[in-house]
Design an enzyme around this catalytic site. Sequence first.
Site, PDB file in Angstrom:
ATOM      1  N   ASN A 289      32.055  -9.881  31.040  1.00 35.19           N
ATOM      2  CA  ASN A 289      31.640  -9.867  32.208  1.00 35.19           C
ATOM      3  C   ASN A 289      30.618  -8.738  32.363  1.00 35.19           C
ATOM      4  OD1 ASN A 289      31.407  -9.718  35.219  1.00 35.19           O
ATOM      5  ND2 ASN A 289      32.854 -11.141  35.177  1.00 35.19           N
TER       6      ASN A 289
ATOM      7  N   GLN B 255      34.331 -20.425  41.675  1.00 32.25           N
ATOM      8  CA  GLN B 255      33.948 -20.258  43.024  1.00 32.25           C
ATOM      9  C   GLN B 255      32.575 -21.362  42.976  1.00 32.25           C
ATOM     10  OE1 GLN B 255      35.164 -16.635  44.901  1.00 32.25           O
ATOM     11  NE2 GLN B 255      33.330 -15.619  43.558  1.00 32.25           N
TER      12      GLN B 255
ATOM     13  N   HIS C 257      25.280 -21.240  38.547  1.00 38.71           N
ATOM     14  CA  HIS C 257      25.554 -21.810  37.306  1.00 38.71           C
ATOM     15  C   HIS C 257      26.958 -21.791  37.251  1.00 38.71           C
ATOM     16  CE1 HIS C 257      24.214 -21.759  32.869  1.00 38.71           C
ATOM     17  NE2 HIS C 257      25.510 -22.455  32.954  1.00 38.71           N
TER      18      HIS C 257
ATOM     19  N   HIS D  18      30.868 -21.457  36.463  1.00 30.03           N
ATOM     20  CA  HIS D  18      31.577 -20.596  35.409  1.00 30.03           C
ATOM     21  C   HIS D  18      33.013 -20.554  36.070  1.00 30.03           C
ATOM     22  CE1 HIS D  18      29.790 -18.161  38.723  1.00 30.03           C
ATOM     23  NE2 HIS D  18      30.432 -17.138  38.693  1.00 30.03           N
TER      24      HIS D  18
ATOM     25  N   HIS E  81      35.666 -18.359  35.755  1.00 28.96           N
ATOM     26  CA  HIS E  81      36.215 -16.688  35.559  1.00 28.96           C
ATOM     27  C   HIS E  81      37.923 -16.800  34.871  1.00 28.96           C
ATOM     28  CE1 HIS E  81      33.992 -14.494  38.614  1.00 28.96           C
ATOM     29  NE2 HIS E  81      33.933 -15.709  39.239  1.00 28.96           N
TER      30      HIS E  81
HETATM   31  W1  AMW Z   1      30.611 -15.645  41.162  1.00 31.99           W
HETATM   32  O1  AMW Z   1      30.605 -14.584  42.446  1.00 31.99           O
HETATM   33  O2  AMW Z   1      29.044 -16.339  41.110  1.00 31.99           O
HETATM   34  O3  AMW Z   1      31.998 -16.645  40.959  1.00 31.99           O
HETATM   35  O4  AMW Z   1      30.848 -14.830  39.627  1.00 31.99           O
HETATM   36  C1  AMW Z   1      29.581 -14.194  39.257  1.00 31.99           C
HETATM   37  C2  AMW Z   1      30.213 -13.222  37.933  1.00 31.99           C
HETATM   38  O5  AMW Z   1      29.210 -13.072  37.098  1.00 31.99           O
HETATM   39  C3  AMW Z   1      30.662 -12.014  38.346  1.00 31.99           C
HETATM   40  O6  AMW Z   1      31.960 -11.801  37.959  1.00 31.99           O
HETATM   41  C4  AMW Z   1      29.669 -10.943  37.768  1.00 31.99           C
HETATM   42  O7  AMW Z   1      30.366  -9.851  37.581  1.00 31.99           O
HETATM   43  C5  AMW Z   1      29.134 -11.872  36.627  1.00 31.99           C
HETATM   44  N1  AMW Z   1      27.814 -11.597  36.244  1.00 31.99           N
HETATM   45  C6  AMW Z   1      26.821 -11.435  36.735  1.00 31.99           C
HETATM   46  N2  AMW Z   1      25.570 -11.301  35.903  1.00 31.99           N
HETATM   47  C7  AMW Z   1      26.096 -11.163  34.686  1.00 31.99           C
HETATM   48  C8  AMW Z   1      25.584 -10.956  33.533  1.00 31.99           C
HETATM   49  N3  AMW Z   1      24.139 -10.908  33.401  1.00 31.99           N
HETATM   50  N4  AMW Z   1      26.313 -10.995  32.515  1.00 31.99           N
HETATM   51  C9  AMW Z   1      27.655 -11.006  32.591  1.00 31.99           C
HETATM   52  N5  AMW Z   1      27.975 -11.370  33.794  1.00 31.99           N
HETATM   53  C10 AMW Z   1      27.399 -11.493  34.776  1.00 31.99           C
END
Ligand code: AMW
Length: 199
Positions: free
Chosen positions: A72, A128, A139, A141, A143
């Site tokens: 992350n 989420q 996209h 994902h 966590h």
């Molecule tokens: W989400 O609020 O859409 O459920 O979570 C987005 C997650 O993606 C966050 O934990 C954020 O830190 C992570 N994130 C965003 N961009 C990147 C990236 N380029 N590489 C890795 N993690 C990312």
Amino acid sequence: MAKAVKLLLASLPPSRSPRSAAANYQLRITRASSTSSYTHSKMDSENYTFGPYKIDHKEVFYSTDLSYAMVNLRPLLPGHVLVCPRREVKRFVDLTAEETGDLWLTAQKVGSRLENYHRASSLTFAIQDGPQAGQTVPHVHIHILPRQSGDFEKNDEIYDAINEKEKELSQKLDLDKERKDRSLEEMAGEAAEYRRLLL
Ligand code: AMW
């Protein structure tokens, strides 16, 4: 087996007989779990995207034909990683059955290895799904967060922390101060550690 039951089973169409349903289920499970995982060299030559972002292969530590796992950019806890479908799909409902199965099997495998590695004792899995649920990257994902007792004062604050829109709480927890974008070098180092766990 009673004769009447045997006759009833014989008269059912194949897809409705209990044996057939079990066999179909097994087939689906086998298909989902048999998606091959990639070697390091294959992962290094692949293209990965996360919504609009191109992901450097050095951030990716596990990959199958349908899913990949990456470290992350702004982890909330040690070992906070993301598991994503390879195909750019915004909403959970848009995944095929095979993608859904493979995504969760990948999350199960990654979660168990990271829980051990970080000497944690539990895992939070969270999605989420859509902007109103707090999704910021369009996209799908999952966590994954290895959890330890006392890592958050109130256990469920983890969900507010995942939802970055909860600015008030994040200020209270001082998350903005802690959660700066990490360098590619730092992320690549962490991913290299995790690759070894998933050989
Ligand atoms: W989400 O609020 O859409 O459920 O979570 C987005 C997650 O993606 C966050 O934990 C954020 O830190 C992570 N994130 C965003 N961009 C990147 C990236 N380029 N590489 C890795 N993690 C990312």
